[in-house]
Design a protein around this motif. Sequence first.
Motif, PDB file in Angstrom:
ATOM      1  N   GLU A 165      -9.868 -19.284  26.953  1.00  0.00           N
ATOM      2  CA  GLU A 165     -10.755 -19.178  25.783  1.00  0.00           C
ATOM      3  C   GLU A 165      -9.994 -19.497  24.494  1.00  0.00           C
ATOM      4  OE1 GLU A 165     -13.878 -18.967  25.689  1.00  0.00           O
ATOM      5  OE2 GLU A 165     -14.704 -17.715  27.277  1.00  0.00           O
ATOM      6  N   ASN A 205     -10.602 -22.601  21.922  1.00  0.00           N
ATOM      7  CA  ASN A 205     -10.831 -22.377  20.491  1.00  0.00           C
ATOM      8  C   ASN A 205      -9.886 -23.225  19.631  1.00  0.00           C
ATOM      9  OD1 ASN A 205     -12.921 -20.671  20.903  1.00  0.00           O
ATOM     10  ND2 ASN A 205     -11.891 -18.812  20.215  1.00  0.00           N
ATOM     11  N   HIS A 231     -12.042 -25.521  17.414  1.00  0.00           N
ATOM     12  CA  HIS A 231     -12.246 -24.945  16.079  1.00  0.00           C
ATOM     13  C   HIS A 231     -11.090 -25.169  15.115  1.00  0.00           C
ATOM     14  CE1 HIS A 231     -15.791 -23.052  17.600  1.00  0.00           C
ATOM     15  NE2 HIS A 231     -15.131 -22.282  18.437  1.00  0.00           N
ATOM     16  N   GLY A 265     -16.467 -16.478  23.336  1.00  0.00           N
ATOM     17  CA  GLY A 265     -15.050 -16.657  23.641  1.00  0.00           C
ATOM     18  C   GLY A 265     -14.191 -15.475  23.235  1.00  0.00           C
TER      19      GLY A 265
HETATM   20 MG   LIG Z   1     -14.587 -20.129  21.903  1.00  0.00          MG
END
Ligand SMILES: [Mg+2]
Lengths: 322, 112
Positions: free
Chosen positions: A226, A230, A234, A288
């Motif tokens: 996770e 990310n 992100h 997440g």
């Molecule tokens: Mg995530």
Amino acid sequence: MSAPGSQSPVAPDERPGLGESGNDPLVLLELIQRLKVRDVMTADLVTLPRDASMRQAQELMRQKKISGVPVEEKGRFFGLVSIDDIIRALVAGTIHESCGRHMTTKLVVLEDDMPLSFALRYFDRYHYGRFPVLNRDRRLVGIICQRDINRALLVELTRELQRLESVSVQRGGEGAAGSLYLLREFPICKYDFENAGKAANQIKQVLQEKKFATKVIRRIAVAAYELEINLCVHSDGGVLSWQVSSGRAEVIARDAGPGIEDVEWACRDGTSTANEWIRSLGFGAGMGLVNVRRVSDEFEITSKKGSGTTVKAVIYIEGGAA
Amino acid sequence: MTMSEVAEVLQAEVLVKGDGLLRRVGHVMASDLMSDVLLVDEEDMLLLTSLASDQVLRTAQIVGAVGVVVVNGKPLPSSMVNVANDLHMTLATSRLSKYDACVAVHAARHPL
Ligand SMILES: [Mg+2]
Ligand SMILES: Nc1ncnc2c1ncn2[C@@H]1O[C@H](COP(=O)(O)OP(=O)(O)O)[C@@H](O)[C@H]1O
């Protein structure tokens, strides 16, 4: 980014590139992730306009001892004259004709805010000697060759070595008592779906080889996965690191931007800023961080909009490896 | 049922045999959300998905899934076969829809 150009790339060799084997020194991995292409490239460019002759390009390359001249007008990038182009023009008797006509235009370019790891991968993949560097506005801002990278890495490594030496003097060699068992770092690039998840897969494989308990492996792997995703979707790119030592596994995801506006909101179940595209790839359900917290015994997140995010997940290992 | 029996029920084409073909399938999960898959705590799960991406396989490895069946006859990117081979993950494709695939597995497990 445009497609590979007219020069035919040599078949890639089988050795893994820097940052791909999991065995490279941490310092180096961190460096190639932290340094951006713009930190390493040559910004002081010698260029020619399109109507300069190939002869002029040849002369310029001889004088400056360079192997390629970008063709540019007022920051707008048109192509590159390489030694190959010069030779071709000499053979064809077109050396007096314009660069605009004989330059290579199908080029692979890099962007100035890409991490150096990205550039290294491109050198590996395409086997070109150099890449033009463009900024976000597609203006030519530099050129990067392997030599630039070697030089920058040497400078940075020397600096890092001096820092480490001074740190170890301060600690007076207490390091051995910590009985570090495993420690690894993986640079993660933004939107790199060719590799996203690979680090977590490797972590799981290593833990299986070391015969950790299935349940513990799963928790560590879920947290790593996770957090890795990310970083990929992100952040602007970062480093996933993990270590196992005396009774605990730590998975840490670190990046330098863009940061999270409201951390409390982001940690709630189902909250996400992921766009349609990310969701079409099976991510962005907003679960997440919740998942990471669920599998962790300790969970910490610090983030600031405009700087970066660090997430740390700790999982206790009873009895360690079997 | 073993993974290879389930593949038969799903009229699936096995692209990578991996380590799962002879394993028992204890649970079937149908999902296109990776975080959902990571929530499952069973080690003998088969993943049915209409997503055709490397990350489906990487997620399946994390939870120790028996295998992955991509439904709807979706064409797979060539990288998936390589990743499945790397991870020893059983990979198959089925023309059935996700719903029909679930029904077919259920029917085979609970014959009338
Ligand atoms: Mg995530
Ligand atoms: N490393 C990061 N950098 C910036 N934002 C992040 C980072 N990690 C998480 N976030 C933010 O937190 C939100 C929630 O993350 P998460 O719970 O993993 O859900 P999802 O990834 O599905 O969106 C993300 O949508 C994003 O806005």
